[in-house]
Write a protein that holds these residues in place. Structure first.
Motif, PDB file in Angstrom:
ATOM      1  N   PRO A  72      14.048 -55.902  35.405  1.00 44.78           N
ATOM      2  CA  PRO A  72      12.764 -55.183  35.377  1.00 44.78           C
ATOM      3  C   PRO A  72      11.736 -55.853  36.289  1.00 44.78           C
ATOM      4  O   PRO A  72      11.766 -57.075  36.486  1.00 44.78           O
ATOM      5  CB  PRO A  72      12.323 -55.278  33.913  1.00 44.78           C
ATOM      6  CG  PRO A  72      13.554 -55.600  33.149  1.00 44.78           C
ATOM      7  CD  PRO A  72      14.434 -56.380  34.088  1.00 44.78           C
ATOM      8  N   GLY A  73      10.831 -55.055  36.808  1.00 48.33           N
ATOM      9  CA  GLY A  73       9.831 -55.541  37.758  1.00 48.33           C
ATOM     10  C   GLY A  73       8.909 -56.609  37.221  1.00 48.33           C
ATOM     11  O   GLY A  73       8.301 -57.344  37.995  1.00 48.33           O
ATOM     12  N   ASP A  74       8.791 -56.724  35.893  1.00 44.49           N
ATOM     13  CA  ASP A  74       7.904 -57.735  35.319  1.00 44.49           C
ATOM     14  C   ASP A  74       8.661 -59.002  34.910  1.00 44.49           C
ATOM     15  O   ASP A  74       8.109 -59.865  34.253  1.00 44.49           O
ATOM     16  CB  ASP A  74       7.134 -57.166  34.126  1.00 44.49           C
ATOM     17  CG  ASP A  74       8.039 -56.740  32.975  1.00 44.49           C
ATOM     18  OD1 ASP A  74       9.278 -56.663  33.160  1.00 44.49           O
ATOM     19  OD2 ASP A  74       7.508 -56.469  31.886  1.00 44.49           O
ATOM     20  N   LYS A  75       9.934 -59.100  35.302  1.00 49.44           N
ATOM     21  CA  LYS A  75      10.741 -60.282  34.980  1.00 49.44           C
ATOM     22  C   LYS A  75      11.369 -60.847  36.249  1.00 49.44           C
ATOM     23  O   LYS A  75      11.405 -60.195  37.277  1.00 49.44           O
ATOM     24  CB  LYS A  75      11.880 -59.926  34.011  1.00 49.44           C
ATOM     25  CG  LYS A  75      11.459 -59.595  32.609  1.00 49.44           C
ATOM     26  CD  LYS A  75      12.676 -59.405  31.728  1.00 49.44           C
ATOM     27  CE  LYS A  75      12.298 -59.164  30.280  1.00 49.44           C
ATOM     28  NZ  LYS A  75      13.501 -59.091  29.434  1.00 49.44           N
ATOM     29  N   ALA A  76      11.893 -62.057  36.119  1.00 52.17           N
ATOM     30  CA  ALA A  76      12.682 -62.679  37.180  1.00 52.17           C
ATOM     31  C   ALA A  76      14.073 -62.948  36.620  1.00 52.17           C
ATOM     32  O   ALA A  76      14.258 -63.022  35.399  1.00 52.17           O
ATOM     33  CB  ALA A  76      12.039 -63.994  37.624  1.00 52.17           C
ATOM     34  N   VAL A  77      15.049 -63.099  37.505  1.00 51.01           N
ATOM     35  CA  VAL A  77      16.406 -63.422  37.070  1.00 51.01           C
ATOM     36  C   VAL A  77      16.459 -64.872  36.606  1.00 51.01           C
ATOM     37  O   VAL A  77      15.958 -65.770  37.285  1.00 51.01           O
ATOM     38  CB  VAL A  77      17.424 -63.212  38.215  1.00 51.01           C
ATOM     39  CG1 VAL A  77      18.801 -63.742  37.829  1.00 51.01           C
ATOM     40  CG2 VAL A  77      17.521 -61.743  38.597  1.00 51.01           C
TER      41      VAL A  77
END
Length: 162
Positions: A72-77
């Motif tokens: 999701p755009g609000d998270k990082a891997v």
């Protein structure tokens, strides 16, 4: 003589072949994910980033493969979580050139449809509902139902975000 399809045409043809309904939206230029979300009228978490990761099965091998990570755009891997889910010893973000070579798309336009090479796909388990993602060309997005997308590509889901 084969005619090279545009990114949009590759995406449309693959989605149709898989029976997945998609909707293209001309987003217009955006210099950031929040700006792209505003242009689309969605929250940043509703834009799913499609990242190409370079993976090694063992620490010492010189051979590597590529996988796709949907986040999701609000998270990082979280690379450690993704490595565990994928069963890999080493994993990192592919360079833009490697990502293009593996997917056939430039960063910001990468999506699972019409990939140059079929790659394993891993997605954060929080991705649900109608999502937006790159659509093979600059300033273009597609909307798709996450469950339909995951079923069509046999996506492996898990907690891979931070």
């Amino acid at each position: 003589m084969s005619i090279e399809l545009t990114g949009r045409e590759r995406v449309r043809a693959d989605a149709a072949a898989r029976g997945v309904e998609i909707e293209f939206v001309d987003r217009g230029p955006a210099s950031s994910l929040p700006e792209a979300a505003a242009n689309l009228g969605v929250e940043p978490r509703n834009i799913v980033k499609t990242l190409v990761a370079k993976a090694k099965l063992t620490q010492t091998t010189t051979e590597y493969s590529y996988v796709i990570a949907l986040i999701p755009g609000d998270k990082a891997v979280d690379w450690a979580k993704l490595r565990r889910l994928a069963g890999m010893k080493k994993m990192s973000m592919a360079s833009p050139e490697e990502g293009f070579e593996a997917s056939g798309y430039m960063p910001g336009t990468i999506n699972p449809f019409g990939l140059r090479n079929q790659l394993p796909i891993y997605a954060d388990e929080s991705i649900t509902g109608r999502i937006a993602m790159g659509a093979g060309e600059p300033d273009l997005n597609l909307f798709v139902d996450a469950e339909q997308l995951f079923a069509a590509f046999e996506v492996t889901t898990g907690d891979i975000g931070k």
